[in-house]
Write a protein that holds these residues in place. Structure first.
Motif, PDB file in Angstrom:
ATOM      1  N   GLU A 306       0.842  -1.202   0.000  1.00 49.81           N
ATOM      2  CA  GLU A 306       0.000   0.000   0.000  1.00 49.81           C
ATOM      3  C   GLU A 306       0.876   1.249   0.000  1.00 49.81           C
ATOM      4  O   GLU A 306       0.578   2.241  -0.651  1.00 49.81           O
ATOM      5  CB  GLU A 306      -0.915   0.033   1.234  1.00 49.81           C
ATOM      6  N   MET A 307       1.976   1.175   0.747  1.00 49.92           N
ATOM      7  CA  MET A 307       2.878   2.323   0.817  1.00 49.92           C
ATOM      8  C   MET A 307       3.506   2.614  -0.553  1.00 49.92           C
ATOM      9  O   MET A 307       3.706   3.762  -0.926  1.00 49.92           O
ATOM     10  CB  MET A 307       3.975   2.064   1.854  1.00 49.92           C
ATOM     11  N   MET A 308       3.778   1.535  -1.292  1.00 50.79           N
ATOM     12  CA  MET A 308       4.327   1.727  -2.637  1.00 50.79           C
ATOM     13  C   MET A 308       3.288   2.368  -3.556  1.00 50.79           C
ATOM     14  O   MET A 308       3.600   3.236  -4.364  1.00 50.79           O
ATOM     15  CB  MET A 308       4.794   0.394  -3.231  1.00 50.79           C
ATOM     16  N   GLN A 309       2.035   1.917  -3.393  1.00 52.30           N
ATOM     17  CA  GLN A 309       0.966   2.515  -4.210  1.00 52.30           C
ATOM     18  C   GLN A 309       0.815   3.997  -3.892  1.00 52.30           C
ATOM     19  O   GLN A 309       0.661   4.830  -4.781  1.00 52.30           O
ATOM     20  CB  GLN A 309      -0.361   1.801  -3.958  1.00 52.30           C
ATOM     21  N   THR A 310       0.866   4.301  -2.608  1.00 55.27           N
ATOM     22  CA  THR A 310       0.777   5.698  -2.173  1.00 55.27           C
ATOM     23  C   THR A 310       1.897   6.522  -2.802  1.00 55.27           C
ATOM     24  O   THR A 310       1.675   7.631  -3.294  1.00 55.27           O
ATOM     25  CB  THR A 310       0.905   5.769  -0.633  1.00 55.27           C
ATOM     26  N   THR A 311       3.094   5.967  -2.785  1.00 57.62           N
ATOM     27  CA  THR A 311       4.244   6.677  -3.353  1.00 57.62           C
ATOM     28  C   THR A 311       4.019   6.943  -4.837  1.00 57.62           C
ATOM     29  O   THR A 311       4.244   8.048  -5.321  1.00 57.62           O
ATOM     30  CB  THR A 311       5.526   5.848  -3.154  1.00 57.62           C
ATOM     31  N   GLU A 312       3.558   5.896  -5.539  1.00 57.94           N
ATOM     32  CA  GLU A 312       3.377   6.080  -6.971  1.00 57.94           C
ATOM     33  C   GLU A 312       2.294   7.096  -7.307  1.00 57.94           C
ATOM     34  O   GLU A 312       2.430   7.892  -8.228  1.00 57.94           O
ATOM     35  CB  GLU A 312       3.164   4.730  -7.643  1.00 57.94           C
ATOM     36  N   LYS A 313       1.248   7.069  -6.494  1.00 62.19           N
ATOM     37  CA  LYS A 313       0.165   8.031  -6.688  1.00 62.19           C
ATOM     38  C   LYS A 313       0.672   9.469  -6.446  1.00 62.19           C
ATOM     39  O   LYS A 313       0.367  10.389  -7.210  1.00 62.19           O
ATOM     40  CB  LYS A 313      -0.959   7.713  -5.690  1.00 62.19           C
ATOM     41  N   THR A 314       1.456   9.624  -5.395  1.00 63.05           N
ATOM     42  CA  THR A 314       1.964  10.966  -5.070  1.00 63.05           C
ATOM     43  C   THR A 314       2.911  11.467  -6.152  1.00 63.05           C
ATOM     44  O   THR A 314       2.887  12.649  -6.506  1.00 63.05           O
ATOM     45  CB  THR A 314       2.685  10.954  -3.706  1.00 63.05           C
ATOM     46  N   LEU A 315       3.725  10.574  -6.680  1.00 61.43           N
ATOM     47  CA  LEU A 315       4.653  10.979  -7.746  1.00 61.43           C
ATOM     48  C   LEU A 315       3.874  11.538  -8.927  1.00 61.43           C
ATOM     49  O   LEU A 315       4.248  12.549  -9.515  1.00 61.43           O
ATOM     50  CB  LEU A 315       5.503   9.793  -8.201  1.00 61.43           C
ATOM     51  N   LYS A 316       2.771  10.857  -9.252  1.00 61.63           N
ATOM     52  CA  LYS A 316       1.933  11.343 -10.357  1.00 61.63           C
ATOM     53  C   LYS A 316       1.401  12.722 -10.033  1.00 61.63           C
ATOM     54  O   LYS A 316       1.382  13.618 -10.880  1.00 61.63           O
ATOM     55  CB  LYS A 316       0.770  10.379 -10.598  1.00 61.63           C
ATOM     56  N   GLU A 317       0.961  12.879  -8.785  1.00 61.37           N
ATOM     57  CA  GLU A 317       0.374  14.152  -8.376  1.00 61.37           C
ATOM     58  C   GLU A 317       1.364  15.306  -8.491  1.00 61.37           C
ATOM     59  O   GLU A 317       0.990  16.423  -8.813  1.00 61.37           O
ATOM     60  CB  GLU A 317      -0.085  14.022  -6.928  1.00 61.37           C
ATOM     61  N   ILE A 318       2.630  15.047  -8.179  1.00 58.79           N
ATOM     62  CA  ILE A 318       3.595  16.141  -8.274  1.00 58.79           C
ATOM     63  C   ILE A 318       4.201  16.221  -9.673  1.00 58.79           C
ATOM     64  O   ILE A 318       5.147  16.964  -9.913  1.00 58.79           O
ATOM     65  CB  ILE A 318       4.722  16.047  -7.213  1.00 58.79           C
TER      66      ILE A 318
END
Ligand SMILES: Nc1nc2c(ncn2[C@@H]2O[C@H](COP(=O)(O)OP(=O)(O)OP(=O)(O)O)[C@@H](O)[C@H]2O)c(=O)[nH]1
Ligand SMILES: [Mg+2]
Length: 427
Positions: A306-318
């Motif tokens: 889940e933490m990896m998914q969160t990271t990937e989502k945030t990268l997209k956001e920035i």
């Protein structure tokens, strides 16, 4: 906003709306961690299965009563909700439970505020906090604003006939935001200049990114101690959420004379407040402009996926697009029966506290960023000293010799440099 003067941690009830998504339990666990990071003690969790929050009170009527009972039973001081609340939801829930209510966003902003040390981090957090307050001025924020501005608070009422206190507060905050933005822009302009200079120097940039507490700063420090230009320039690492709030860049020199820049960045958490993501965009620019990303994952945490998914989502956001990425499954020393260091392509299992692991990481990084480099011998006639100076500045010079016909250099060149200096090559 939240203070804890005594050693005893204030008891808090967690409240969350379960929309039936897979990651709900993880979200609530994360919320508990965030609460603890703010020196508060989560004592109970109240959840409700609902598609959409009740517009007036977040939970439905019966659940609000259950929440009130939990507050009384545990003598809780506060309720923290997993979702961002509207001003009226906060007001109603506060009235119904008899205690203060804050949401996930306010909680994260508070943690960031208490951790921010540099001017740039402080500015970014302050802007995000004020933006969060702006639409919430009708609620208890009025009180908070007054406290914050100290003596000035009282003057709002006596000034400007016809203007309500609320409008004055709003205008005051808008001014504050624009002043802070100006100051931030000035500091950021310096950063942009520095990055541009580095690009000219043609040095590769590698950025450590990932979920908070994964071990990014520990890896940074391990590498700085082994390869750092200045081995004392370590960064702050600690077992807490959001230990790092600003980007640090360090130059690493490898034994074969190649070097690269490594940056350590702010950690991520799910549902990072939008204002905060926007405010930290500049800090994260190091990651957005890196040649290679190293995603650090706490492999010993059961929620690492889940933490990896969160990271990937945030990268997209920035707005971090197609940058090659190496994934480091860190803290392998804490996992049972997981051999390390191990490498499978761009996936590494390792421990930041182990030197062999760090070397394997460096080797992987090296293969990525130096893949297109070529070692060449060049002979520069003595009357063209500026070419030697240029090479020393912009390329990796492995050896220098002075022969009869000129300076003989062994250099590592990028494809562009190979084109530019071809006339000097010694066949
Ligand atoms: N056992 C073990 N502990 C580790 C390892 N890597 C990091 N840690 C510990 O994990 C905690 C967090 O490490 P940091 O390096 O501060 O984590 P971070 O990713 O920089 O966290 P933020 O700055 O909050 O985003 C610290 O207590 C480290 O000592 C590892 O490989 N093994
Ligand atoms: Mg860190």
């Amino acid at each position: 906003m939240i203070e804890n003067e005594t050693d005893q941690r204030r008891p808090v009830i967690l409240a969350g709306l379960n929309r039936g998504t897979d990651d709900f339990d993880y979200q609530m666990e994360e919320l508990a961690n965030l609460v603890e990071a703010n020196q508060l003690e989560p004592v109970a969790t109240v959840t409700q299965k609902l598609e959409r929050p009740n517009p007036g009170t977040y939970f439905g009527k019966g659940k609000v009563e259950a929440l009130k009972e939990a507050v009384d039973y545990y003598g809780a001081d506060m309720v923290v909700t997993n979702d961002e609340l509207s001003p009226s939801q906060i007001r109603n829930l506060e009235a119904d439970t008899g205690v203060g209510v804050i949401d996930r966003t306010a909680l994260i902003l508070d943690i960031f505020a208490s951790r921010a040390k540099t001017r740039i981090a402080k500015l970014q957090v302050e802007i995000a906090q004020l933006q969060y307050q702006l639409p919430r001025l009708r609620t208890s924020m009025n009180v908070r604003l007054d406290q914050q501005t100290g003596g000035n608070g009282g003057s709002f009422t006596s000034r400007g006939a016809g203007e309500t206190k609320l409008e004055m507060n709003r205008r005051h905050i808008e001014h504050q935001i624009s002043d802070l933005r100006k100051e931030l822009a000035e500091i950021e302009a310096d950063d942009v200049t520095r990055r541009a200079r580095r690009e000219k120097e043609n040095i590769k940039n590698v950025a450590l990114i990932g979920y908070t507490n994964a071990g990014k700063s520990t890896i940074m420090n391990g590498l700085v101690r082994r390869y750092g230009e200045n081995q004392d320039k370590t960064v702050f690492q600690a077992d807490m959420l959001f230990a790092t709030l600003e980007t640090s860049v360090r130059k690493l020199n490898l034994p074969d004379n190649q070097s690269f820049l490594l940056s350590d960045t702010v950690g991520f958490v799910s549902n990072l407040p939008h204002g905060l993501v926007a405010a930290f965009r500049a800090t994260l620019a190091e990651a957005a402009q890196a040649d290679l990303l190293v995603q650090v994952v706490d492999y010993s945490d059961p929620n690492y996926r889940e933490m990896m998914q969160t990271t990937e989502k945030t990268l997209k956001e920035i707005g971090v697009g197609d940058i090659p990425m190496v994934v480091v499954y860190n803290k392998a020393d804490r996992c049972e029966d997981v051999p390390y260091p191990e490498r499978d392509g761009d996936n590494l299992v390792l421990s930041a506290k182990d030197d062999q692991s760090l070397d394997l990481l460096v080797e992987t990084i090296r293969q990525h960023i130096f893949a297109d480099l070529q070692e060449k011998q060049v002979l520069v006639p003595y009357d063209q000293g500026q070419v030697v100076a240029e090479l020393n500045e912009q390329a990796t010079v492995v050896a220098t010799e002075y022969v009869e016909t000129g300076t003989l250099l062994t250099v590592v060149l990028t494809p562009a440099q190979v084109g530019r200096y071809a006339q000097y090559f010694v066949e």
